[in-house]
Design a protein around this motif. Structure first.
Motif, PDB file in Angstrom:
ATOM      1  N   ARG A  64      41.743 -28.988  36.059  1.00 31.70           N
ATOM      2  CA  ARG A  64      42.252 -30.236  36.637  1.00 31.70           C
ATOM      3  C   ARG A  64      43.207 -29.953  37.795  1.00 31.70           C
ATOM      4  NH1 ARG A  64      42.742 -32.022  31.206  1.00 31.70           N
ATOM      5  NH2 ARG A  64      44.991 -31.563  31.256  1.00 31.70           N
ATOM      6  N   MET A  65      44.070 -28.968  37.594  1.00 33.96           N
ATOM      7  CA  MET A  65      45.039 -28.662  38.651  1.00 33.96           C
ATOM      8  C   MET A  65      44.383 -28.009  39.864  1.00 33.96           C
ATOM      9  SD  MET A  65      48.308 -27.473  36.349  1.00 33.96           S
ATOM     10  CE  MET A  65      48.998 -28.605  35.129  1.00 33.96           C
ATOM     11  N   ILE A  66      43.384 -27.193  39.634  1.00 36.31           N
ATOM     12  CA  ILE A  66      42.636 -26.620  40.763  1.00 36.31           C
ATOM     13  C   ILE A  66      41.955 -27.731  41.540  1.00 36.31           C
ATOM     14  CG2 ILE A  66      40.552 -25.286  41.324  1.00 36.31           C
ATOM     15  CD1 ILE A  66      42.862 -23.467  40.857  1.00 36.31           C
ATOM     16  N   ALA A  67      41.401 -28.726  40.801  1.00 37.16           N
ATOM     17  CA  ALA A  67      40.727 -29.849  41.462  1.00 37.16           C
ATOM     18  C   ALA A  67      41.681 -30.677  42.307  1.00 37.16           C
ATOM     19  CB  ALA A  67      40.049 -30.730  40.413  1.00 37.16           C
ATOM     20  N   ARG A  68      42.976 -30.663  41.941  1.00 33.12           N
ATOM     21  CA  ARG A  68      43.977 -31.408  42.715  1.00 33.12           C
ATOM     22  C   ARG A  68      44.478 -30.630  43.923  1.00 33.12           C
ATOM     23  NH1 ARG A  68      47.489 -33.224  37.400  1.00 33.12           N
ATOM     24  NH2 ARG A  68      45.941 -34.675  36.527  1.00 33.12           N
ATOM     25  N   GLY A  69      43.979 -29.422  44.124  1.00 32.66           N
ATOM     26  CA  GLY A  69      44.323 -28.675  45.320  1.00 32.66           C
ATOM     27  C   GLY A  69      45.439 -27.659  45.152  1.00 32.66           C
ATOM     28  N   ARG A  70      45.885 -27.407  43.919  1.00 31.07           N
ATOM     29  CA  ARG A  70      46.930 -26.403  43.728  1.00 31.07           C
ATOM     30  C   ARG A  70      46.334 -25.001  43.791  1.00 31.07           C
ATOM     31  NH1 ARG A  70      51.232 -28.348  39.072  1.00 31.07           N
ATOM     32  NH2 ARG A  70      51.722 -30.395  39.963  1.00 31.07           N
ATOM     33  N   SER A  71      47.188 -24.038  44.065  1.00 29.30           N
ATOM     34  CA  SER A  71      46.739 -22.642  44.117  1.00 29.30           C
ATOM     35  C   SER A  71      46.435 -22.146  42.713  1.00 29.30           C
ATOM     36  CB  SER A  71      47.822 -21.770  44.745  1.00 29.30           C
ATOM     37  OG  SER A  71      48.952 -21.675  43.880  1.00 29.30           O
ATOM     38  N   THR A  72      45.747 -21.001  42.661  1.00 34.15           N
ATOM     39  CA  THR A  72      45.396 -20.443  41.359  1.00 34.15           C
ATOM     40  C   THR A  72      46.646 -20.086  40.554  1.00 34.15           C
ATOM     41  OG1 THR A  72      45.196 -18.269  42.385  1.00 34.15           O
ATOM     42  CG2 THR A  72      43.175 -19.541  42.137  1.00 34.15           C
ATOM     43  N   LYS A  73      47.644 -19.500  41.223  1.00 34.93           N
ATOM     44  CA  LYS A  73      48.857 -19.113  40.512  1.00 34.93           C
ATOM     45  C   LYS A  73      49.631 -20.331  40.013  1.00 34.93           C
ATOM     46  CE  LYS A  73      49.655 -14.567  42.589  1.00 34.93           C
ATOM     47  NZ  LYS A  73      50.612 -13.690  43.296  1.00 34.93           N
ATOM     48  N   GLN A  74      49.727 -21.359  40.856  1.00 36.12           N
ATOM     49  CA  GLN A  74      50.419 -22.582  40.427  1.00 36.12           C
ATOM     50  C   GLN A  74      49.675 -23.252  39.274  1.00 36.12           C
ATOM     51  OE1 GLN A  74      50.518 -24.734  44.151  1.00 36.12           O
ATOM     52  NE2 GLN A  74      52.708 -24.286  44.445  1.00 36.12           N
ATOM     53  N   SER A  75      48.359 -23.315  39.412  1.00 38.37           N
ATOM     54  CA  SER A  75      47.550 -23.961  38.372  1.00 38.37           C
ATOM     55  C   SER A  75      47.676 -23.232  37.039  1.00 38.37           C
ATOM     56  CB  SER A  75      46.079 -24.000  38.801  1.00 38.37           C
ATOM     57  OG  SER A  75      45.919 -24.758  39.983  1.00 38.37           O
ATOM     58  N   ALA A  76      47.601 -21.881  37.073  1.00 40.81           N
ATOM     59  CA  ALA A  76      47.707 -21.102  35.838  1.00 40.81           C
ATOM     60  C   ALA A  76      49.089 -21.259  35.213  1.00 40.81           C
ATOM     61  CB  ALA A  76      47.411 -19.630  36.124  1.00 40.81           C
ATOM     62  N   THR A  77      50.119 -21.253  36.042  1.00 41.70           N
ATOM     63  CA  THR A  77      51.487 -21.361  35.534  1.00 41.70           C
ATOM     64  C   THR A  77      51.728 -22.707  34.863  1.00 41.70           C
ATOM     65  OG1 THR A  77      52.301 -19.879  37.256  1.00 41.70           O
ATOM     66  CG2 THR A  77      53.922 -21.285  36.174  1.00 41.70           C
ATOM     67  N   HIS A  78      51.380 -23.797  35.568  1.00 36.21           N
ATOM     68  CA  HIS A  78      51.642 -25.129  35.038  1.00 36.21           C
ATOM     69  C   HIS A  78      50.693 -25.500  33.889  1.00 36.21           C
ATOM     70  CE1 HIS A  78      54.796 -26.403  37.827  1.00 36.21           C
ATOM     71  NE2 HIS A  78      54.150 -25.678  38.745  1.00 36.21           N
ATOM     72  N   ALA A  79      49.479 -24.971  33.904  1.00 37.71           N
ATOM     73  CA  ALA A  79      48.559 -25.217  32.776  1.00 37.71           C
ATOM     74  C   ALA A  79      49.104 -24.576  31.506  1.00 37.71           C
ATOM     75  CB  ALA A  79      47.173 -24.680  33.099  1.00 37.71           C
ATOM     76  N   SER A  80      49.645 -23.375  31.629  1.00 38.99           N
ATOM     77  CA  SER A  80      50.235 -22.698  30.476  1.00 38.99           C
ATOM     78  C   SER A  80      51.439 -23.474  29.941  1.00 38.99           C
ATOM     79  CB  SER A  80      50.653 -21.280  30.860  1.00 38.99           C
ATOM     80  OG  SER A  80      51.197 -20.603  29.753  1.00 38.99           O
ATOM     81  N   ALA A  81      52.289 -23.958  30.862  1.00 41.28           N
ATOM     82  CA  ALA A  81      53.461 -24.733  30.435  1.00 41.28           C
ATOM     83  C   ALA A  81      53.040 -26.044  29.774  1.00 41.28           C
ATOM     84  CB  ALA A  81      54.361 -25.001  31.631  1.00 41.28           C
ATOM     85  N   ALA A  82      51.943 -26.648  30.249  1.00 39.60           N
ATOM     86  CA  ALA A  82      51.499 -27.948  29.726  1.00 39.60           C
ATOM     87  C   ALA A  82      51.048 -27.846  28.275  1.00 39.60           C
ATOM     88  CB  ALA A  82      50.367 -28.496  30.589  1.00 39.60           C
ATOM     89  N   ILE A  83      50.438 -26.719  27.909  1.00 35.82           N
ATOM     90  CA  ILE A  83      49.950 -26.583  26.526  1.00 35.82           C
ATOM     91  C   ILE A  83      50.992 -25.942  25.618  1.00 35.82           C
ATOM     92  CG2 ILE A  83      47.569 -26.356  27.334  1.00 35.82           C
ATOM     93  CD1 ILE A  83      47.792 -23.346  26.554  1.00 35.82           C
TER      94      ILE A  83
END
Length: 774
Positions: free
Chosen positions: A699-718
């Motif tokens: 979802r975060m990649i689809a919103r245009g975030r970088s891979t590092k940002q997406s991985a970081t925030h996805a981990s925090a979200a779960i």
């Protein structure tokens, strides 16, 4: 894809009343069938009907009837005296009267047989069996030593043959006899089996016996099933209570607690009804159904609840929050349930019937959880607020809960950011874990002595230790031999030759402590000149009259015009490791097959069944593990459309089980029944976090975030729901560590350890590897 999810979420909310009606109707239909599902406690339920080991055992059952053997053993310093024989006769009468006992053998039964064979034995002035000058008495003593009495004549045994269809009642009845003897509050009623008068019977002093033990493979199995059934109820209760408390404390909304409880009840009922419709019975490993269903349900509800509360706090509408939570999490929850179902369905490759059934059962339960959330969730989530908004709860939420959740979220964010930015350290950690696994894997050994499944300080283990010390072995098994319809001396001579070869078997120090058949009894009778002149069939006919239980247990009536079956009863030590047991069984099979009478013979019995059952469980553990890995990987590839991400996620979720099992090897412990399936089960338990991470990451990649940002925030979200769920599950499964059944305790500890390791690697290694790979 997101628009498609939104349309389904809107449709579920719009028709939520239809959904709840469907849930109620299906529950009403399933409930009666679910109540009919029974728990099969028999050892035969553990095998596939086509298994040759089971078929041999069933032949033993059908041809010899009561073949499960249980021994009531006790100490009597004066056993080999008139009073000792009288006490044994009194105890024998009590055991023979127990429902489910089809026959008994004991010193007093032998004594009665000698009395019939030697009518003039009363002239000696003592019980016939005690006459050391009589060859029949000496022969029976030697033949049954280590079976009905110890070599030093200070321990007696009542050997009971049980009806296979009524084993549970028979064992309970014999336990009642033991309790009565230990409390010395019972005067035995021997009117049907004794020639003594009522006054003489009352004079028998049973207080002179002590160290009363009840042993035999049926006792071990019965005790194991009772403990497992109790542990299953305890685990389900503890897990449901803790996870419901976690949902309530973390979300402070009764709707979500109600959703968890209702979906769990609905899913368990639907699963049990489906299994009953399929003609399946619950067995050894089925007792944790409710606990596993609770895990799958509550972890999904926690993810929904966290997202629901965020939207609810921002926008205020329950319907809007329900729509947003369902549309965002519908796909990952469906995928989580699917991976759970696939992981457990992989148990279908097992050769052990209950393990296959368990895999199917949990796969059905995972599917039922998904359907339950779809049918029940929309109505409860969109209902008027049931949040705990009173002043005390508001203060708790604002002063403790919300700061705690924010702290966990920030902590997960910091850890994920470090992991993503410092891939080198993660790579070093992965290398270190690989070395650890390689070192531990080489030292892993299996523990398959069924006696080791009970704690060393348990009364059952102590009983077995005493019996094995005094009698030379508590493991009972059998050899079935085809015999001519008219048994002659030449055939019995060949049987005795086979027995001689079996008594010489030695496998790394493991030997047979007893080999017994009608050929031995015939040999004893032949010691008397008059008996020796008679034909073998005449001597056997006399044996049938004087010792009918013994005869019927060891020889069938003619099955046709040419054949009947002869049975050799074998005893060996129960407390042997798997390698010794399997080698001993294999050597016995080789010796029997090489004999003149063993071309079509079969080696079978409880001892063989249990040895092969445990050996099969250990072997199947790894087969199921790899099948589970393949199925989950395929599902991740199809759902995520990325071989790379699916492979990384799978590898991350293989690590916990491999690390935990390697730790067992390095600590010098052994893999037992409880840890045999942990590798396969752990994938289904730990994959949930990876599925939710990948969904959030996409979802975060689809919103245009970088891979590092997406991985970081996805981990925090779960992080928050994953940590809360793991904490409750660790406490719940860890509570099994106190179980008296060692495999259950091992299973609980290993699941708890696997969940902790799985949570750590999913929040650290997974985001780093995904970010680096992309």
């Amino acid at each position: 894809m997101l628009n498609y999810q939104k349309r389904i979420a809107e449709w579920l909310i719009q028709y939520r009343w239809i959904g709840i009606v469907l849930a109620l109707l299906t529950f009403a239909v399933a409930w009666p069938s679910a109540q009919k599902l029974e728990f099969d406690r028999s050892i035969t339920a553990m095998f596939d009907p086509s298994d040759p080991t089971l078929q041999s055992y069933q032949q033993l059952q059908s041809e010899f009837g009561g073949n499960a053997v249980v021994m009531l053993v006790y100490h009597d310093a004066d056993l080999w005296s008139d009073d000792g024989i009288a006490r044994n006769q009194a105890i024998t009468a009590q055991v023979a009267a127990v429902e489910g006992v089809t026959g008994v053998l004991s010193p007093s039964v032998l004594n009665a047989a000698v009395k019939q064979i030697r009518p003039g034995s009363f002239l000696t002035g003592s019980e016939p069996l005690l006459n050391r000058r009589d060859p029949i008495s000496r022969g029976f003593d030697q033949m049954f030593v280590g079976y009905t009495h110890s070599p030093d004549h200070a321990h007696g045994a009542v050997v009971a043959m049980l009806d296979p269809g009524n084993t549970q009642a028979a064992i309970q009845g014999m336990r009642d006899v033991v309790s009565g003897l230990e409390s010395n509050d019972t005067n035995p009623d021997r009117s049907s089996t004794s020639e003594t008068t009522a006054d003489e019977q009352n004079a028998i002093d049973l207080t002179l016996i002590d160290d009363i033990d009840l042993v035999g493979e049926p006792v071990l199995i019965e005790e194991a099933f009772a403990l497992i059934e109790r542990d299953g109820v305890w685990l389900a209760t503890l897990t449901l209570s803790l996870l419901s408390l976690v949902v309530l404390v973390s979300l402070l909304d009764l709707r979500l607690v109600a959703l968890s409880i209702v979906v769990i009840g609905w899913a368990v009922t639907m699963t049990q009804a489906t299994m009953q419709w399929m003609g399946t019975e619950l067995s050894l490993v089925s007792t944790i159904l409710a606990a596993i269903t609770t895990v799958i349900t509550v972890t999904s509800v926690l993810h929904i609840g966290v997202r629901f509360r965020i939207v609810r706090r921002r926008q205020g509408s329950s319907r809007t929050a329900a729509f947003t939570a369902l549309s965002m999490l519908m796909l990952p929850i469906a995928l989580t349930c699917a991976t759970d179902a696939a992981g457990f369905a992989a148990l279908g490759v097992s050769r052990i019937l209950p393990v296959r059934q368990f895999g199917i059962m949990i796969a059905i339960a995972a599917t039922a959880v998904l359907l339950g959330l779809a049918l029940i969730g929309p109505l409860l989530l969109s209902a008027p607020s049931m949040a705990l908004l009173s002043s005390p709860f508001t203060r708790i939420r604002r002063s403790f809960l919300e700061p705690l959740q924010r702290a966990i979220h920030r902590g997960c964010l910091i850890v994920a950011k470090f992991s993503v930015q410092h891939f080198t350290w993660i790579a070093i950690a992965c290398l270190a874990m690989s070395v650890f696994i390689a070192l531990g894997w080489q030292r892993v050994e299996t523990e398959t002595s069924f006696l080791k499944n009970f704690r060393d300080d348990s009364s059952l283990v102590k009983s077995y230790e005493r019996v094995e010390d005094e009698f030379g072995g508590a493991g009972v098994w059998d050899v079935l031999i085809d015999a001519p319809a008219e048994v002659g001396s030449s055939f019995l001579k060949k049987v005795r030759k086979l027995e001689h070869e079996l008594r010489r078997v030695d496998v790394d120090g493991a030997r047979l402590s007893k080999v017994l058949s009608l050929a031995d009894a015939d040999s004893v009778l032949s010691r008397v000149t008059l008996m020796r002149l008679l034909a073998a069939k005449t001597r056997l006919a006399g044996m049938q009259q004087t010792m009918p239980v013994f005869y019927q247990a060891l020889m069938t009536e003619p099955l046709d015009e040419e054949t009947r079956r002869l049975r050799l009863m074998i005893r060996s030590e129960e407390d042997l490791d798997a390698n010794q047991k399997m080698k001993l069984i294999a050597e016995v099979e080789r010796v029997v097959a090489a004999s003149e009478v063993g071309k079509t013979a079969k080696v079978t019995g409880y001892y063989v069944l249990m040895a092969r059952l445990i050996d099969g469980l250990i072997d199947d553990g790894w087969r199921c593990f790899f099948a589970s890995a393949v199925l989950v990987w395929l599902l991740l590839v199809v759902s995520g459309r990325s071989i790379k991400r699916a492979t990384i996620a799978l590898a991350i979720n293989l690590l916990p089980a491999l690390l935990v099992i390697s730790a067992i090897g390095l600590l010098g412990s052994k893999v037992n029944m409880g840890s045999a399936m942990i590798a396969a089960v752990s994938i289904g338990l730990s994959i949930d976090g990876s599925v939710h991470f990948l969904a959030s990451y996409r979802r975060m990649i689809a919103r245009g975030r970088s891979t590092k940002q997406s991985a970081t925030h996805a981990s925090a979200a779960i992080g928050v729901p994953m940590i809360f769920a793991t904490l409750a599950l660790v406490i719940g499964f860890g509570g099994l560590a106190t179980s008296e059944f060692v495999p259950t305790a091992t299973f609980g500890v290993l699941v708890a350890a696997t969940l902790v390791v799985g949570t750590i690697v999913n929040l650290t290694v997974l985001p780093s590897l995904i970010a680096k790979a992309d």
